[in-house]
Design a protein around this motif. Structure first.
Motif, mmCIF file in Angstrom:
data_model
loop_
_atom_site.group_PDB
_atom_site.id
_atom_site.type_symbol
_atom_site.label_atom_id
_atom_site.label_comp_id
_atom_site.label_asym_id
_atom_site.label_seq_id
_atom_site.Cartn_x
_atom_site.Cartn_y
_atom_site.Cartn_z
ATOM 1 N N ARG A 161 0.829 -1.205 0.000
ATOM 2 C CA ARG A 161 0.000 0.000 0.000
ATOM 3 C C ARG A 161 0.862 1.254 0.000
ATOM 4 N NH1 ARG A 161 -4.287 0.144 4.610
ATOM 5 N NH2 ARG A 161 -4.990 1.911 3.333
ATOM 6 N N LEU A 162 1.948 1.221 0.791
ATOM 7 C CA LEU A 162 2.849 2.367 0.846
ATOM 8 C C LEU A 162 3.634 2.514 -0.451
ATOM 9 C CD1 LEU A 162 4.210 1.931 4.482
ATOM 10 C CD2 LEU A 162 2.416 3.486 3.690
ATOM 11 N N GLN A 163 4.032 1.389 -1.053
ATOM 12 C CA GLN A 163 4.766 1.448 -2.308
ATOM 13 C C GLN A 163 3.891 2.007 -3.428
ATOM 14 O OE1 GLN A 163 8.124 0.891 -2.824
ATOM 15 N NE2 GLN A 163 7.530 1.904 -4.727
ATOM 16 N N LYS A 164 2.605 1.700 -3.386
ATOM 17 C CA LYS A 164 1.687 2.241 -4.391
ATOM 18 C C LYS A 164 1.601 3.763 -4.298
ATOM 19 C CE LYS A 164 -1.184 -1.891 -4.907
ATOM 20 N NZ LYS A 164 -2.511 -2.516 -4.639
ATOM 21 N N ILE A 165 1.735 4.284 -3.077
ATOM 22 C CA ILE A 165 1.739 5.738 -2.903
ATOM 23 C C ILE A 165 2.950 6.340 -3.598
ATOM 24 C CG2 ILE A 165 2.046 7.580 -1.208
ATOM 25 C CD1 ILE A 165 -0.767 6.544 -1.287
ATOM 26 N N GLN A 166 4.113 5.745 -3.405
ATOM 27 C CA GLN A 166 5.306 6.254 -4.081
ATOM 28 C C GLN A 166 5.165 6.123 -5.598
ATOM 29 O OE1 GLN A 166 9.172 4.175 -4.178
ATOM 30 N NE2 GLN A 166 10.048 5.957 -3.127
ATOM 31 N N ASN A 167 4.570 5.014 -6.058
ATOM 32 C CA ASN A 167 4.361 4.846 -7.492
ATOM 33 C C ASN A 167 3.449 5.927 -8.058
ATOM 34 O OD1 ASN A 167 5.921 2.562 -7.257
ATOM 35 N ND2 ASN A 167 4.219 1.116 -7.397
ATOM 36 N N LEU A 168 2.410 6.270 -7.305
ATOM 37 C CA LEU A 168 1.523 7.352 -7.732
ATOM 38 C C LEU A 168 2.275 8.672 -7.807
ATOM 39 C CD1 LEU A 168 -1.709 6.562 -5.668
ATOM 40 C CD2 LEU A 168 -1.509 6.530 -8.158
ATOM 41 N N ALA A 169 3.166 8.901 -6.850
ATOM 42 C CA ALA A 169 3.953 10.133 -6.849
ATOM 43 C C ALA A 169 4.882 10.181 -8.057
ATOM 44 C CB ALA A 169 4.762 10.219 -5.557
ATOM 45 N N VAL A 170 5.458 9.041 -8.424
ATOM 46 C CA VAL A 170 6.329 8.986 -9.605
ATOM 47 C C VAL A 170 5.538 9.305 -10.869
ATOM 48 C CG1 VAL A 170 7.689 7.431 -11.064
ATOM 49 C CG2 VAL A 170 7.982 7.387 -8.575
ATOM 50 N N ARG A 171 4.344 8.721 -10.977
ATOM 51 C CA ARG A 171 3.515 9.007 -12.164
ATOM 52 C C ARG A 171 3.102 10.477 -12.196
ATOM 53 N NH1 ARG A 171 1.032 3.904 -11.049
ATOM 54 N NH2 ARG A 171 -0.923 4.859 -10.383
ATOM 55 N N TYR A 172 2.890 11.058 -11.027
ATOM 56 C CA TYR A 172 2.560 12.482 -10.985
ATOM 57 C C TYR A 172 3.713 13.329 -11.534
ATOM 58 C CZ TYR A 172 2.695 17.088 -8.804
ATOM 59 O OH TYR A 172 2.849 18.430 -8.589
ATOM 60 N N ILE A 173 4.939 12.991 -11.141
ATOM 61 C CA ILE A 173 6.102 13.767 -11.579
ATOM 62 C C ILE A 173 6.248 13.728 -13.090
ATOM 63 C CG2 ILE A 173 8.632 13.838 -11.526
ATOM 64 C CD1 ILE A 173 8.448 12.908 -8.592
ATOM 65 N N PHE A 174 5.987 12.546 -13.680
ATOM 66 C CA PHE A 174 6.131 12.393 -15.130
ATOM 67 C C PHE A 174 4.813 12.597 -15.875
ATOM 68 C CE2 PHE A 174 9.895 10.159 -13.628
ATOM 69 C CZ PHE A 174 10.861 10.589 -14.524
ATOM 70 N N ASN A 175 3.753 12.957 -15.114
ATOM 71 C CA ASN A 175 2.440 13.203 -15.707
ATOM 72 C C ASN A 175 1.949 11.982 -16.494
ATOM 73 O OD1 ASN A 175 0.176 14.830 -16.087
ATOM 74 N ND2 ASN A 175 0.925 15.607 -18.062
ATOM 75 N N ARG A 176 2.111 10.815 -15.910
ATOM 76 C CA ARG A 176 1.678 9.560 -16.528
ATOM 77 C C ARG A 176 0.485 9.009 -15.761
ATOM 78 N NH1 ARG A 176 6.030 7.048 -19.258
ATOM 79 N NH2 ARG A 176 7.251 8.699 -20.276
ATOM 80 N N ARG A 177 -0.580 8.744 -16.479
ATOM 81 C CA ARG A 177 -1.752 8.132 -15.860
ATOM 82 C C ARG A 177 -1.674 6.606 -15.930
ATOM 83 N NH1 ARG A 177 -4.820 11.702 -12.763
ATOM 84 N NH2 ARG A 177 -4.772 13.752 -13.764
ATOM 85 N N GLN A 178 -0.895 6.072 -16.868
ATOM 86 C CA GLN A 178 -0.781 4.631 -17.017
ATOM 87 C C GLN A 178 -0.010 4.032 -15.849
ATOM 88 O OE1 GLN A 178 0.416 6.874 -19.081
ATOM 89 N NE2 GLN A 178 -0.411 6.647 -21.148
ATOM 90 N N ARG A 179 -0.315 2.767 -15.552
ATOM 91 C CA ARG A 179 0.322 2.106 -14.429
ATOM 92 C C ARG A 179 1.567 1.333 -14.833
ATOM 93 N NH1 ARG A 179 -4.485 -0.246 -10.478
ATOM 94 N NH2 ARG A 179 -5.583 1.733 -10.219
ATOM 95 N N ARG A 180 1.886 1.288 -16.101
ATOM 96 C CA ARG A 180 3.030 0.508 -16.558
ATOM 97 C C ARG A 180 4.299 1.355 -16.542
ATOM 98 N NH1 ARG A 180 0.472 -2.592 -21.900
ATOM 99 N NH2 ARG A 180 -1.185 -3.701 -20.780
ATOM 100 N N GLY A 181 5.431 0.646 -16.353
ATOM 101 C CA GLY A 181 6.724 1.295 -16.465
ATOM 102 C C GLY A 181 7.103 2.183 -15.307
ATOM 103 N N VAL A 182 6.470 1.996 -14.137
ATOM 104 C CA VAL A 182 6.755 2.856 -12.992
ATOM 105 C C VAL A 182 8.166 2.613 -12.459
ATOM 106 C CG1 VAL A 182 6.080 3.429 -10.631
ATOM 107 C CG2 VAL A 182 4.337 3.028 -12.352
ATOM 108 N N THR A 183 8.607 1.361 -12.473
ATOM 109 C CA THR A 183 9.934 1.039 -11.924
ATOM 110 C C THR A 183 11.038 1.788 -12.664
ATOM 111 O OG1 THR A 183 9.177 -1.173 -11.262
ATOM 112 C CG2 THR A 183 11.561 -0.817 -11.435
ATOM 113 N N ALA A 184 10.955 1.806 -13.977
ATOM 114 C CA ALA A 184 11.969 2.507 -14.774
ATOM 115 C C ALA A 184 11.945 4.006 -14.486
ATOM 116 C CB ALA A 184 11.741 2.240 -16.257
ATOM 117 N N LEU A 185 10.748 4.561 -14.325
ATOM 118 C CA LEU A 185 10.634 5.991 -14.018
ATOM 119 C C LEU A 185 11.169 6.294 -12.622
ATOM 120 C CD1 LEU A 185 7.050 6.723 -15.445
ATOM 121 C CD2 LEU A 185 9.256 7.215 -16.517
#
Length: 293
Positions: A161-185
């Protein structure tokens, strides 16, 4: 407090002790006597002890939680008042539950981070990437990191649950709505994942223990590993800490700092443990955890 068999924590006026269920009445009497003395001292210093606002929580072991016959008292007598035992309490900004699962604390962190992220998305198109990173570090990582050493080895679903929060923050920084490729970002941003951030905090605590700069209660409880023989041996490592789990203790205690701390420290490469100063240690440890994540 000690005269009544209690231990006292001054930061948040806490009394605590360990006991078995069959000894509860004795403990209740000791607690009552201790609180009477505390109330008298507070009255002498123009302070008031409000029994109605006092919280009591009984933390049970995993064996007791699994046992249907073992039941904790639902009420405790505090200065002539019956106080219901709490399921969870807030302590120095962290929420503890009576089974130490940290579930309530994780939920509190997630709610807070989601509120910040929702607001950050509203102004995302007005910020450049560097500004977004600063916002995430300020509002998201600060909450994920606060008291996170207490989350060591908790249920994997809570860490997810906490890791998903960080993943959401990463997608916010790159303005990505898709859930794929978060690790690389995430790696592009050099963000250390949540689980490794917890290891980082525990490792840093153990660095202070190993170098004598930790609080006394930690340096008293955790010692450097003693050599196995009088003469030097190849497997002797003076940088390691004594690991109590090697002594055959119950595995259910593996979250205890005196066990989790040395176990985490001893797994680190010797180059990191032998860092010359705290800045070098932090740099080495952060790089190591980022590479293995």
């Amino acid at each position: 407090a000690e005269s009544h068999g209690m231990m006292l924590h001054l930061y948040d006026s806490q009394l605590y002790c360990s006991f078995k269920n069959e000894n509860f009445k004795q403990v209740e009497k000791k607690l009552e006597g201790c609180l009477i003395n505390i109330r008298a001292w507070m009255a002498e210093n123009l302070l008031k002890l409000n029994a109605g606002k006092t919280e009591v929580m009984i933390i049970r072991s995993k064996q007791e939680n699994a046992s249907k016959s073992a039941k904790s008292p639902s009420e405790v007598k505090i200065l002539d008042e019956l106080i219901e035992t709490a399921i969870f309490v807030r302590n120095l900004g962290v929420i503890f539950d009576d089974r130490l699962t940290m579930k309530n604390n994780v939920s509190h962190i997630v709610r807070g981070c989601m509120g910040y992220l929702n607001n950050l998305w509203r102004i995302g198109d007005k910020l450049d990437r560097n500004s977004k990173v600063k916002m995430v570090n300020m509002f998201i990582h600060s909450k994920l990191d606060f008291g996170n050493s207490l989350l060591y080895n908790i249920n994997a679903s809570y860490l997810d649950r906490l890791q998903k929060i960080q993943n959401l923050a990463v997608r916010y920084i790159f303005n990505r709505r898709q859930r794929r490729g978060v690790t690389a970002l995430r790696k592009k941003l050099h963000f250390v994942p949540v689980k490794e951030r917890i290891v980082y905090k525990v490792g840093f605590l153990m660095y202070n223990v190993a170098n004598g700069s930790a609080p006394k209660y930690l340096t008293d409880a955790i010692k450097r590993k003693a050599p196995k023989s009088v003469g030097p041996r190849i497997d002797d490592d003076v940088t390691q800490l004594e690991n109590k789990s090697d002594a055959g203790l119950d595995k259910n205690t593996d979250r205890e700092i005196t066990i989790a701390g040395p176990a985490t420290w001893n797994k680190l490469p010797r180059r990191i443990r032998e860092a010359e100063n705290v800045s070098q240690f932090k740099s080495f440890l952060n790089t190591h955890l980022f590479q293995i994540a």
